[in-house]
Design a protein around this motif. Structure first.
Motif, PDB file in Angstrom:
ATOM      1  N   ILE A   1     -13.519 -25.686   2.227  1.00 30.68           N
ATOM      2  CA  ILE A   1     -12.279 -25.975   1.504  1.00 30.68           C
ATOM      3  C   ILE A   1     -11.525 -24.675   1.242  1.00 30.68           C
ATOM      4  N   GLY A   2     -10.256 -24.677   1.602  1.00 31.54           N
ATOM      5  CA  GLY A   2      -9.391 -23.532   1.362  1.00 31.54           C
ATOM      6  C   GLY A   2      -8.076 -23.983   0.768  1.00 31.54           C
ATOM      7  N   SER A   3      -7.148 -23.064   0.692  1.00 32.27           N
ATOM      8  CA  SER A   3      -5.849 -23.341   0.088  1.00 32.27           C
ATOM      9  C   SER A   3      -4.738 -22.946   1.048  1.00 32.27           C
ATOM     10  N   ALA A   4      -3.867 -23.906   1.325  1.00 31.42           N
ATOM     11  CA  ALA A   4      -2.727 -23.617   2.198  1.00 31.42           C
ATOM     12  C   ALA A   4      -1.778 -22.640   1.499  1.00 31.42           C
ATOM     13  N   HIS A   5      -1.437 -21.551   2.180  1.00 28.30           N
ATOM     14  CA  HIS A   5      -0.468 -20.572   1.699  1.00 28.30           C
ATOM     15  C   HIS A   5      -0.898 -19.935   0.374  1.00 28.30           C
TER      16      HIS A   5
END
Length: 225
Positions: free
Chosen positions: A131-135
């Motif tokens: 899980i990551g974060s866009a921008h």
């Protein structure tokens, strides 16, 4: 998926399609297991390295997104004393944006694969989604935050949706379609106090039958000798 093409890679000859080699993507064989990493005593000339590109669609919990950038899986296959064997190389993939959230899911190898096809399935492997974060819109301080883990991965058992066809003789490239519409997806792990919020946002855990992973696969095959 490379070794999912065991029959082709070890000598079968499916019908040829109409695609031209000039239209093929570039396949990077640099992650192939080295000869020294193959099982002891095998003849490298009887082994192949395969590089698989897979696009498609992921439906998992509340996630319903296309895979526009290919997952890439590299591995070797051959036989040891007449038995089919594989040596995994590498899996890479681009982050998948999760619509309606600032989240991304990046597919990673979950530590298990069995790409030998039979009458019931094309092959199987474990996968997890980091899980990551866009921008950079959401701070996630836990680097191991994922859907699935090495201990509790998403286990895919792929079945044919489109039969194998050879689309290039030189280089040897084949294509097929596969799907798992029966896998279960666990909740998030390694996400600290954000776990419950992330589970709600992603609709996890999600029971078997409520998810589907569709893949359009192109595979390039190269001999070790």
């Amino acid at each position: 998926m490379g070794a999912l093409l065991a029959g082709l890679a070890l000598g079968a000859a499916p019908a040829y399609g109409a695609e031209r080699a000039a239209d093929l993507p570039e396949f990077d064989f640099s992650a192939c297991p080295t000869v020294d990493e193959l099982p002891t005593g095998v003849d490298p000339g009887t082994w192949r390295c395969e590089v698989m590109h897979a696009t498609g669609h992921l439906r998992m919990g509340a996630v319903d997104e296309p895979l526009t950038e290919p997952m890439k899986i590299t591995f070797a296959e051959g036989r040891v004393d007449g038995e089919f064997r594989q040596v995994f190389g590498e899996m890479t993939a681009a982050p998948i944006p999760v619509g309606g959230t600032p989240l991304t899911l990046t597919p990673q190898y979950g530590g298990y694969s069995d790409f030998l096809s039979d009458d019931t399935r094309r092959g199987e492997f474990d996968i997890k989604f980091v899980i990551g974060s866009a921008h950079g819109l959401l701070a996630l301080p836990w680097s191991g935050c994922s859907v699935g883990s090495d201990e509790d991965a998403v286990h895919l058992v792929l079945k044919d949706t489109d039969p194998t066809r050879v689309i290039s003789k030189d280089p040897l490239v084949a294509a097929f379609g596969a799907q798992d519409a029966e896998f279960a997806a666990p909740g998030t792990s390694g996400c600290g106090p954000l776990s419950r919020a992330l589970d709600r946002a992603l609709g996890l855990p999600s029971t078997a039958g409520a998810n589907a992973f569709d893949m359009d696969v192109t595979v390039s095959i190269r001999s070790y000798m």
